[in-house]
Design a protein around this motif. Sequence first.
Motif, PDB file in Angstrom:
ATOM      1  N   HIS A  44       0.998  -1.509   0.619  1.00 18.86           N
ATOM      2  CA  HIS A  44      -0.097   0.250  -0.315  1.00 18.86           C
ATOM      3  C   HIS A  44       1.294   0.879  -0.240  1.00 18.86           C
ATOM      4  CE1 HIS A  44      -1.896  -3.241   2.434  1.00 18.86           C
ATOM      5  NE2 HIS A  44      -3.197  -3.341   1.687  1.00 18.86           N
ATOM      6  N   HIS A  56      -2.632  -1.897  -4.080  1.00 22.23           N
ATOM      7  CA  HIS A  56      -3.824  -1.878  -3.521  1.00 22.23           C
ATOM      8  C   HIS A  56      -3.525  -3.834  -3.705  1.00 22.23           C
ATOM      9  CE1 HIS A  56      -5.593   1.418  -4.426  1.00 22.23           C
ATOM     10  NE2 HIS A  56      -4.683   1.451  -5.376  1.00 22.23           N
ATOM     11  N   ILE A  84      -5.940  -5.418  -2.567  1.00 26.30           N
ATOM     12  CA  ILE A  84      -7.135  -6.673  -2.508  1.00 26.30           C
ATOM     13  C   ILE A  84      -6.619  -7.289  -4.211  1.00 26.30           C
ATOM     14  CG2 ILE A  84      -9.668  -7.425  -2.851  1.00 26.30           C
ATOM     15  CD1 ILE A  84      -8.214  -6.516   0.314  1.00 26.30           C
ATOM     16  N   GLY A 118      -7.518  -7.570  -7.651  1.00 21.31           N
ATOM     17  CA  GLY A 118      -8.773  -6.988  -8.514  1.00 21.31           C
ATOM     18  C   GLY A 118      -9.256  -5.543  -8.846  1.00 21.31           C
ATOM     19  N   ALA A 119      -9.447  -5.563  -7.195  1.00 18.51           N
ATOM     20  CA  ALA A 119      -9.680  -4.389  -7.124  1.00 18.51           C
ATOM     21  C   ALA A 119      -9.589  -2.952  -7.140  1.00 18.51           C
ATOM     22  CB  ALA A 119      -9.728  -3.920  -5.257  1.00 18.51           C
TER      23      ALA A 119
END
Lengths: 458, 331
Positions: free
Chosen positions: B112, B124, B126, B128-129
């Motif tokens: 991050h 990021h 997660i 796919g986010a």
Amino acid sequence: MTQILMPALSPTMEEGKLAKWLVKEGDTVKSGDILAEIETDKATMEFEAVDEGRIGRILVPEGTEGVKVNQPIAELVGDGEVARPVAAAKSETPAPETKREVEAPKKAGAPAAAPEAQAALAGPEVPEGTEMVTQTVREALRDAMAEEMRRDDTVFLMGEEVAQYQGAYKVSQGLLDEFGAQRVIDTPITEQGFAGLGVGAAFGGLKPIVEFMTWNFAMQAIDQIINSAAKTRYMSGGQMHSPMVFRGPNGPASRVGAQHSQDYSAWYASVPGIKVVAPYFAADAKGLLKAAIRDPNPVVFLENEIVYGRSFPVPKLDDFVLPIGKARVVKEGTSVTIVSYSICVGQILEAAEKLAAEGIDAELIDLRTLRPLDTEAVIRSVRKTNRLVTVEQGWPVCSIGSELCAVVTQEAFDWLDAPPTKVTGKDVPMPYAANLEKLALPTVDDIVRAAKAVCYRS
Amino acid sequence: MENPAASKGNGAGSNSADLKKFYSDMLLIRRFEEKAGQLYGMGLIGGFCHLYIGQEAVVVGMQAAARPDDQVITAYRDHGHMLACGMDPKGVMAELTGRQSGYSKGKGGSMHMFSEEKRFYGGHGIVGAQIPLGTGLAFSNKYRGNDNVTLTYFGDGAANQGQVYESFNMAELWKLPVIYIIENNQYAMGTSVERASSQADFSKRGSSFNIPGETIDGMDVEAVFDAGRRAVAHCRAGKGPIILEMKTYRYRGHSMSDPAKYRTREEVQEVREKRDPIEHLGNKLMSQGLATAEDLKAIDQDIRNVVNHASDFAKESPEPDRAELYTDVLA
């Protein structure tokens, strides 16, 4: 002879306007013919014939407002039958019963709601002598968005049916006309996608308003709301953020079953990095939505479908903005503090009247914001009344009430004369059957009972 | 700022200067990641740490094709992307060690990190986010009417997330200027593409949305650069999104704690020997007379110095002040 009854055209509709007859007395109709246009608070709908026959008498002329669901609006006569005089038909019309006490709005709001709402509006943001206009919560929300979109061209609205359809619940009515398709954007049915796209647009410097048709559907998008919107400011050491609003109707509506009837207040209120707002009155809806759009943080704005149609006074001010994070004492009292938010504020107002009749003077607090939670306001009140009842439609475990009871127990233990008490929805998925649904939700009587219990009155 | 090698290019054609820059940009990532792996082993970097070793040509070639004001977003294997965006290796490394002088003040960590200045939007965690987020950045460009392009990177694993296709649909529907770069390193953690993807040709993943796609040898930085320039031109011309599948390979495990038992040592060794992007370009520079072995050694030494400085800085920087626990939650 068959009576043609005013139809219910949505789960929450109780009455509507008979906008236009498309048949006249003496016309022959068959099933599927369009008889009339009916205007609900959400849309104008065509009403089809089910039975065959000839239109006898039209009982409700076109243009009539407030026609109750199930009220006879016309008669259909078979071959050889003769239409009876209107008077006779009228006299045998039973008063339509609405069994949905749960959602029973104050009838069109204004007169009944006026005194309570006036009290609720007292505050530094409303100068004395300010003119009030009566508006539905729906209109107040729309005006809030329109005013902010006029003020700041980086504000835009996106969601399912927000533009051409004018909003699934008509909240965005007129916005497409005023602001155009670049700023009022119909999305595909793709909650996770457009919620994430909204967060990305906010990273890119825009101020999105992301509408969820209901918060139930936002579960598809909750990862983007929490992992992307709520946490990024922190994870980036303050460099990157998403100033935006996620909004839409939250909580049970009426008879839509478990997957469409959930109150997400406690879920979102537990998350650092966002603010959570859940107003009841139209003025709060307007002032807080304007504040939410201007807020540099992501704001979860929880509305209520049943409350959309209720009318309340709204101060006529050019720029009415309320502070997020402040509860309001809606009614002062000395016997017991009753705290609620959103639709249940209407119920605690009713409960207070019943309690007053029994000599219990309740103090009522509308939280308005759930994060940051104005626990100071609640503690201040409990120190006066020594008793706390919390009311919400959400589930009982780890609820807003659970949090308030814990905080009050810890911070005001010595002031308490009775155990803080929660009135909540029942610990079950929402049932469909009308009687079970009613049992699953808190009622005014539940609130009265809880308040009497903490006052040690039976 | 101490990042002598990496910075976004200007979209010009590749020439000998470009090739040398590609070489040093890739080598910076390689050496930085090797150092990060070492610090992880010493317990100085915690949690998850996903190294980019082997995939360097993808981000270096792509970023050279982009402009400095174009936006970049990726997932958690992000160190290389940050360096290629011109972020300071010291700040990146200090974030890895969880220090106050890291890009996120030590509060983000490996997965991050962000830099508004360098137009790097994360980092990021997660899977796919970042794809809807990148699509949203592209939306903001279109909304403002500028001609910026958003480079949205994701892996072959993320390519199976539903939100990818939600994003594809909206991106094509609204003609958003976004390049979807699928870094196909052949393994989604331990699951090979063949075991997880019914359509393993990722360039075709946008076909049902009418998004054009292309497959590129992601181990060849020049091929990546060429494809990147075409894709950037496509987006800037207002033609909407485009997909670039980069065939690449990661030498290390998915994260530092992955023993990589799902593939043979020989498989990895073969790629290292035959397809390594840095070695390939180094040989080319020498064979074409653009650099001598000594030149390359000197470049390597410079980069090692940069990385060692970053490492020292990251070790010496203080941890965040206790008060930082409660800052940056809300504005």
